[in-house]
Design an enzyme around this catalytic site. Structure first.
Site, PDB file in Angstrom:
ATOM      1  N   HIS A 309      39.101  32.912  44.479  1.00 38.29           N
ATOM      2  CA  HIS A 309      38.048  32.179  43.782  1.00 38.29           C
ATOM      3  C   HIS A 309      36.741  32.484  44.472  1.00 38.29           C
ATOM      4  O   HIS A 309      36.712  32.616  45.700  1.00 38.29           O
ATOM      5  CB  HIS A 309      38.334  30.668  43.834  1.00 38.29           C
ATOM      6  N   ASP A 366      44.087  28.201  37.557  1.00 39.82           N
ATOM      7  CA  ASP A 366      44.775  28.865  36.448  1.00 39.82           C
ATOM      8  C   ASP A 366      46.088  29.510  36.825  1.00 39.82           C
ATOM      9  O   ASP A 366      46.766  30.074  35.970  1.00 39.82           O
ATOM     10  CB  ASP A 366      43.823  29.864  35.778  1.00 39.82           C
TER      11      ASP A 366
HETATM   12  N1  ACO Z   1      44.407  39.872  44.406  1.00 38.05           N
HETATM   13  C1  ACO Z   1      44.274  40.766  45.420  1.00 38.05           C
HETATM   14  N2  ACO Z   1      43.150  40.875  46.148  1.00 38.05           N
HETATM   15  C2  ACO Z   1      42.121  40.075  45.868  1.00 38.05           C
HETATM   16  C3  ACO Z   1      42.192  39.106  44.826  1.00 38.05           C
HETATM   17  C4  ACO Z   1      43.396  39.026  44.090  1.00 38.05           C
HETATM   18  N3  ACO Z   1      43.515  38.138  43.105  1.00 38.05           N
HETATM   19  N4  ACO Z   1      41.024  38.433  44.753  1.00 38.05           N
HETATM   20  C5  ACO Z   1      40.242  38.957  45.708  1.00 38.05           C
HETATM   21  N5  ACO Z   1      40.904  39.937  46.382  1.00 38.05           N
HETATM   22  C6  ACO Z   1      40.403  40.692  47.548  1.00 38.05           C
HETATM   23  C7  ACO Z   1      39.347  41.721  47.133  1.00 38.05           C
HETATM   24  O1  ACO Z   1      39.927  42.965  46.826  1.00 38.05           O
HETATM   25  C8  ACO Z   1      38.497  41.759  48.369  1.00 38.05           C
HETATM   26  O2  ACO Z   1      39.177  42.526  49.350  1.00 38.05           O
HETATM   27  P1  ACO Z   1      38.326  43.415  50.406  1.00 38.05           P
HETATM   28  O3  ACO Z   1      37.537  42.434  51.217  1.00 38.05           O
HETATM   29  O4  ACO Z   1      39.357  44.155  51.188  1.00 38.05           O
HETATM   30  O5  ACO Z   1      37.462  44.337  49.576  1.00 38.05           O
HETATM   31  C9  ACO Z   1      38.500  40.314  48.884  1.00 38.05           C
HETATM   32  O6  ACO Z   1      39.746  39.756  48.397  1.00 38.05           O
HETATM   33  C10 ACO Z   1      37.343  39.468  48.368  1.00 38.05           C
HETATM   34  O7  ACO Z   1      37.321  39.583  46.955  1.00 38.05           O
HETATM   35  P2  ACO Z   1      36.027  39.505  46.042  1.00 38.05           P
HETATM   36  O8  ACO Z   1      36.233  40.325  44.828  1.00 38.05           O
HETATM   37  O9  ACO Z   1      34.814  39.786  46.877  1.00 38.05           O
HETATM   38  O10 ACO Z   1      36.002  37.988  45.668  1.00 38.05           O
HETATM   39  P3  ACO Z   1      35.089  37.397  44.572  1.00 38.05           P
HETATM   40  O11 ACO Z   1      34.667  36.070  45.085  1.00 38.05           O
HETATM   41  O12 ACO Z   1      34.020  38.339  44.160  1.00 38.05           O
HETATM   42  O13 ACO Z   1      36.072  37.267  43.316  1.00 38.05           O
HETATM   43  C11 ACO Z   1      37.644  36.439  41.789  1.00 38.05           C
HETATM   44  C12 ACO Z   1      36.669  36.108  42.944  1.00 38.05           C
HETATM   45  C13 ACO Z   1      36.914  37.210  40.676  1.00 38.05           C
HETATM   46  C14 ACO Z   1      38.134  35.124  41.223  1.00 38.05           C
HETATM   47  C15 ACO Z   1      38.793  37.301  42.356  1.00 38.05           C
HETATM   48  O14 ACO Z   1      39.448  36.606  43.401  1.00 38.05           O
HETATM   49  C16 ACO Z   1      39.801  37.696  41.279  1.00 38.05           C
HETATM   50  O15 ACO Z   1      39.598  38.697  40.596  1.00 38.05           O
HETATM   51  N6  ACO Z   1      40.908  36.905  41.126  1.00 38.05           N
HETATM   52  C17 ACO Z   1      41.893  37.169  40.098  1.00 38.05           C
HETATM   53  C18 ACO Z   1      41.389  36.647  38.757  1.00 38.05           C
HETATM   54  C19 ACO Z   1      41.384  35.129  38.675  1.00 38.05           C
HETATM   55  O16 ACO Z   1      42.360  34.480  39.010  1.00 38.05           O
HETATM   56  N7  ACO Z   1      40.280  34.589  38.169  1.00 38.05           N
HETATM   57  C20 ACO Z   1      40.159  33.126  37.935  1.00 38.05           C
HETATM   58  C21 ACO Z   1      39.061  32.541  38.748  1.00 38.05           C
HETATM   59  S1  ACO Z   1      39.107  30.796  38.614  1.00 38.05           S
HETATM   60  C22 ACO Z   1      38.385  30.441  37.133  1.00 38.05           C
HETATM   61  O17 ACO Z   1      37.609  31.134  36.565  1.00 38.05           O
HETATM   62  C23 ACO Z   1      38.801  29.186  36.586  1.00 38.05           C
END
Ligand code: ACO
Length: 431
Positions: A309, A366
């Protein structure tokens, strides 16, 4: 709400400085007011994804991502989930205080009085293909509602704004239910004002024209809970979109439609749909490790849906409530849900994995909500519409707050231009 604290920003190249006041809210990180920065130093700030930018003052929702706290108008989400109803939470978000009994009865009555939509709007649905994505339909029909309310939508009038809030919240269940009915080839159902808001929605979704409809109270409560948990969530992507559209003084229905379009994406509201698809793809507990490995592989675009998140770097408090509700629902409805078993095992494995621990990636709201929707027989493609149904309360509350804001002005982010330098047009024959 303000302090004498300030931060001085100095341009080392010119030696010029600007003193920026630091503003303190009730909770949360203080913010540096950089509104004079451009005037004084001729510079903007750079913050891709707005991760460090407060775009407004808001008194509606507070969340602390490090501590896993979520408050609506100061009330913890855990208490609202346990004691309140969705309709009461809507009142709280829009009006700022919990209603007394008479106010709640009036509010509930008013929402029912706005449950109908213009009959012509029903024909709008038939313009869509039978297999159109429900979010595509919802974006369109909510935008279309604007066309019926040119009058009485004076955004400068508090009375009209409250009328708009009642209209949006009152009409959303019928608008969403019609998407399901259209795709299923079932006739549209008018609301039954003898039923509660949530039960009425289920009635409009599931009732059979030839049979009386009796809702399962366990299912009604589960849905009510999900709607409370999704009602608002501070300045997320869809809410910020609603505010940005609202700042241009657009129709509030069009602003909500813009929020719906943003919510659709799988990084946002579309995650609940993506989670169930992912669990189905995993298929068996024995395949989980392979998917976790893929999520960790930087050369593989796969991510664990429902994990991570932008703000919560601790367990999403809503996920905790939902996890238990999901368990209770499946047990009470005697449903054997193999996907729930896979989800729990996936959560266990991921939470013990160094990759997820290091990056503070926890299940979000979710991760489990899709499983509840599935148990309630809501088709996967409709999940994000369910989210939108609940979130429209938050959107309209945030829109109302923006309209009342004395600092109201059109939103207009800046950019760092990295394109071509100025050059002369080359005629086609010479290229
Ligand atoms: N699975 C694997 N790795 C992940 C995930 C994941 N779900 N989420 C983040 N990471 C990793 C990234 O690759 C990154 O790794 P790095 O530091 O080695 O490059 C690190 O964790 C940080 O990730 P960011 O993308 O910078 O986190 P950000 O805050 O931008 O993204 C997001 C948040 C979009 C929710 C992301 O975690 C994601 O895509 N999750 C899956 C989709 C999801 O569940 N979305 C629902 C959000 S809640 C809502 O809208 C109600």
């Amino acid at each position: 709400m303000s302090s004498t604290r300030s931060v001085t920003i100095t341009d080392n190249a010119t030696g010029k400085s600007v003193e920026c006041p630091v503003l303190e809210g009730e909770y949360g990180a203080p913010v540096i007011d950089i509104r004079t920065l451009y005037r004084e130093l001729g510079m903007f700030t750079f913050d891709v994804g707005y991760g460090s930018t407060a775009s407004c003052r808001s008194a509606i929702t507070y969340l602390d991502g490090e501590e896993g706290i979520l408050l609506h108008r100061g009330y913890p989400i855990e208490q609202l989930a346990e004691h309140s109803s969705f309709v009461e939470v809507c009142y709280l978000l829009v009006h700022g205080e919990l209603p007394d009994a008479a106010q709640l009865a009036d509010w509930e009555h008013a929402l029912k009085m706005h449950g109908m939509t213009h009959e012509h709007l029903s024909r709008f649905y038939s313009g869509y293909r039978y297999d159109a994505h429900p979010m595509s339909v919802l974006t369109g029909v909510v935008g279309a509602v604007a066309s019926y309310y040119h009058a009485n939508t004076d955004i400068a009038s508090e009375e009209d704004r409250m009328l708009t809030a009642r209209r949006v919240i009152g009409k959303m269940p019928g608008l969403v239910a019609k998407i399901y009915r259209y795709a299923s080839g079932l006739p549209f159902v008018y609301p039954d004002n003898g039923r509660s808001y949530v039960e009425n929605f289920m009635y409009m979704m599931y009732s059979w024209p030839t049979e009386p409809y009796v809702a399962n109270p366990v299912a009604v409560r589960a849905l009510e809970l999900l709607m409370i948990l999704h009602a608002d969530h501070e300045q997320n992507a869809s809410t910020s979109t609603v505010r940005l559209a609202g700042s241009a003084e657009s129709s509030p229905f069009a602003c909500v439609a813009a929020g719906i379009a943003t919510l659709w994406g799988k990084s946002h509201g579309g995650a609940n749909e993506a989670v169930v698809q992912m669990l189905e793809e995993i298929g068996d507990v024995k395949n989980i490790r392979q998917f976790v490995d893929r999520a960790k592989d930087k050369d593989d675009p796969f991510r664990l849906m429902g994990f991570g998140h932008r703000v919560y770097k601790n367990y999403d408090p809503r996920a905790k409530i939902i996890r238990k509700a999901c368990h209770d629902l499946l047990e009470e409805m005697h449903l054997n849900q193999p996907l729930f078993e896979i989800a729990m095992e996936l959560e266990r494995i991921a939470l013990e994995d160094e990759y997820f621990i290091e990056r503070k990636l926890y299940p979000n709201v979710d991760f489990y909500s899709g499983l509840i929707y599935q148990a309630l027989n809501i088709p996967t493609a409709m999940f994000t519409c369910m989210f939108a149904l609940a979130r429209s309360a938050g959107w309209i509350a945030q829109w109302t707050e923006l309209m009342r804001d004395p600092e109201f002005r059109i939103g207009r982010p800046r950019q760092l231009y990295v394109g071509a330098a100025q050059r002369d047009y080359v005629p086609l024959a010479e290229r």
